[in-house]
Scaffold this motif. Structure first.
Motif, short mmCIF file in Angstrom:
data_model
loop_
_atom_site.label_atom_id
_atom_site.label_comp_id
_atom_site.label_asym_id
_atom_site.label_seq_id
_atom_site.Cartn_x
_atom_site.Cartn_y
_atom_site.Cartn_z
N GLN A 176 83.11 59.09 55.82
CA GLN A 176 82.30 58.58 56.87
C GLN A 176 82.21 59.94 57.81
O GLN A 176 81.22 60.26 58.22
CB GLN A 176 82.59 57.36 57.76
N MET A 177 83.54 60.45 58.25
CA MET A 177 83.67 61.56 59.07
C MET A 177 82.99 62.54 58.59
O MET A 177 82.20 63.54 59.11
CB MET A 177 85.04 61.84 59.42
N ARG A 178 83.36 62.99 57.28
CA ARG A 178 82.42 64.08 56.45
C ARG A 178 81.05 64.18 56.41
O ARG A 178 80.27 64.96 56.72
CB ARG A 178 83.16 64.26 55.07
N SER A 179 80.63 62.60 56.37
CA SER A 179 79.28 62.62 56.03
C SER A 179 78.51 62.92 57.23
O SER A 179 77.47 63.88 57.46
CB SER A 179 78.83 61.29 55.70
N GLY A 180 79.07 62.49 58.45
CA GLY A 180 78.65 62.82 59.79
C GLY A 180 78.59 64.41 60.46
O GLY A 180 77.61 64.95 60.93
N LEU A 181 79.98 65.00 59.84
CA LEU A 181 79.97 66.23 60.14
C LEU A 181 78.90 67.06 59.31
O LEU A 181 78.15 68.20 59.52
CB LEU A 181 81.45 66.87 59.83
N GLU A 182 78.68 66.76 57.95
CA GLU A 182 77.66 67.50 57.17
C GLU A 182 76.43 67.44 57.82
O GLU A 182 75.55 68.48 57.75
CB GLU A 182 77.58 66.93 55.73
N GLN A 183 76.06 66.20 58.39
CA GLN A 183 74.65 66.18 58.93
C GLN A 183 74.41 67.08 60.09
O GLN A 183 73.49 67.75 60.23
CB GLN A 183 74.18 64.72 59.40
N GLU B 108 91.59 66.99 53.08
CA GLU B 108 93.03 66.82 53.75
C GLU B 108 92.83 67.10 55.38
O GLU B 108 93.69 66.33 56.14
CB GLU B 108 93.74 67.83 52.95
N ASN B 109 92.02 68.14 55.65
CA ASN B 109 92.04 68.52 56.98
C ASN B 109 91.27 67.53 57.69
O ASN B 109 91.81 67.18 59.10
CB ASN B 109 91.23 69.74 57.50
N LEU B 110 90.14 66.81 57.27
CA LEU B 110 89.51 65.89 58.06
C LEU B 110 90.39 64.55 58.17
O LEU B 110 90.66 63.92 59.28
CB LEU B 110 88.47 65.23 57.30
N ARG B 111 91.37 64.14 57.14
CA ARG B 111 92.22 63.24 57.19
C ARG B 111 93.40 63.48 58.33
O ARG B 111 93.70 62.63 59.51
CB ARG B 111 93.13 62.91 56.06
N LEU B 112 93.80 64.79 58.51
CA LEU B 112 94.55 65.33 59.72
C LEU B 112 93.88 64.85 60.91
O LEU B 112 94.53 64.34 61.96
CB LEU B 112 94.88 66.58 59.63
N GLN B 113 92.56 65.29 61.05
CA GLN B 113 91.86 65.10 62.43
C GLN B 113 91.85 63.50 62.80
O GLN B 113 92.03 63.18 63.74
CB GLN B 113 90.46 65.55 62.36
#
Length: 217
Positions: free
Chosen positions: A112-119, A144-149
């Motif tokens: 979900q975080m990645r999808s939002g950032l890609e947009q 992996e980095n997004l998991r860290l965030q």
């Protein structure tokens, strides 16, 4: 906007920052031969560290058109190996602190975080390029980095604070102490109070810049 800026600040604090290509040669007694760091009962080997650095360098080379641009990218990133190791250690420290606080991150949350950032970035490739350029994260390490965030954000929320506040960093300090982080002297030392790598003044370590080297230290 506030959340977006805070996320960017967190990424700057917690991502491996990019660096250049000097090599270290050292003499002396290594407490952990072959290890760049020991975090708890886990070793981060020099080979693992070099592989991470090579991933970033390969991604940088693929992202630019010629050798001159690649050389500029390397020149802008002056301490890649040390900063990459800092990120690898901090990742484990943060995970320990999150675990101690009962914080978990699911695969769905990462997606979900990645999808939002890609947009926001204008697509998957644009996001990967931005993370590579701004934070020194190779595309294959983005999740992996997004998991860290997310772990950082959720840990801060569990503590009733945010990632810029002393309460958050106190939790990381406690995790650092619990894990008894030990760095190979050639990469500096680990400051438990700040949960951060610092350069150590070691007279037996000398830095050598090798022309065309791809293994910064």
């Amino acid at each position: 906007m506030h959340r977006r800026n805070r996320r960017r600040r967190t990424a700057l604090l917690l991502s491996a920052a990019i660096a250049a290509a000097p090599l270290l040669t050292a003499c002396g007694n290594d407490a952990h031969p072959g290890a760049a760091a020991v975090v708890g009962d886990q070793r981060i080997t020099v080979s693992q560290l070099e592989n991470r650095v090579n991933e970033v360098r390969a991604a940088q080379r693929a992202a630019v058109g010629d050798e001159a641009q690649y050389a500029q990218a390397v020149a802008r990133t002056g301490s890649l190996t040390r900063d990459t190791l800092h990120g690898m250690v901090l990742d484990r420290v943060l995970h320990q602190a999150a675990e101690d606080a009962g914080v978990t991150v699911s695969r769905k949350e990462i997606q979900q975080m990645r999808s939002g950032l890609e947009q926001q970035a204008g697509g998957a490739e644009a996001l990967e390029t931005a993370w590579l350029q701004e934070y020194g994260v190779a595309p294959e390490r983005l999740d992996e980095n997004l998991r860290l965030q997310l772990e950082a954000q959720k840990l801060a929320a569990a503590l009733g604070t945010d990632t810029s506040r002393p309460e958050f960093w106190k939790a990381l300090s406690e995790a650092s102490e619990k894990l008894d982080v030990d760095l190979n002297p050639r990469y500096g030392t680990w400051d438990v109070e700040k949960s951060s790598r610092v350069d150590a003044k070691t007279p037996w370590v000398r830095e050598v810049t090798a022309a065309g080297a791809q293994q910064p230290a």
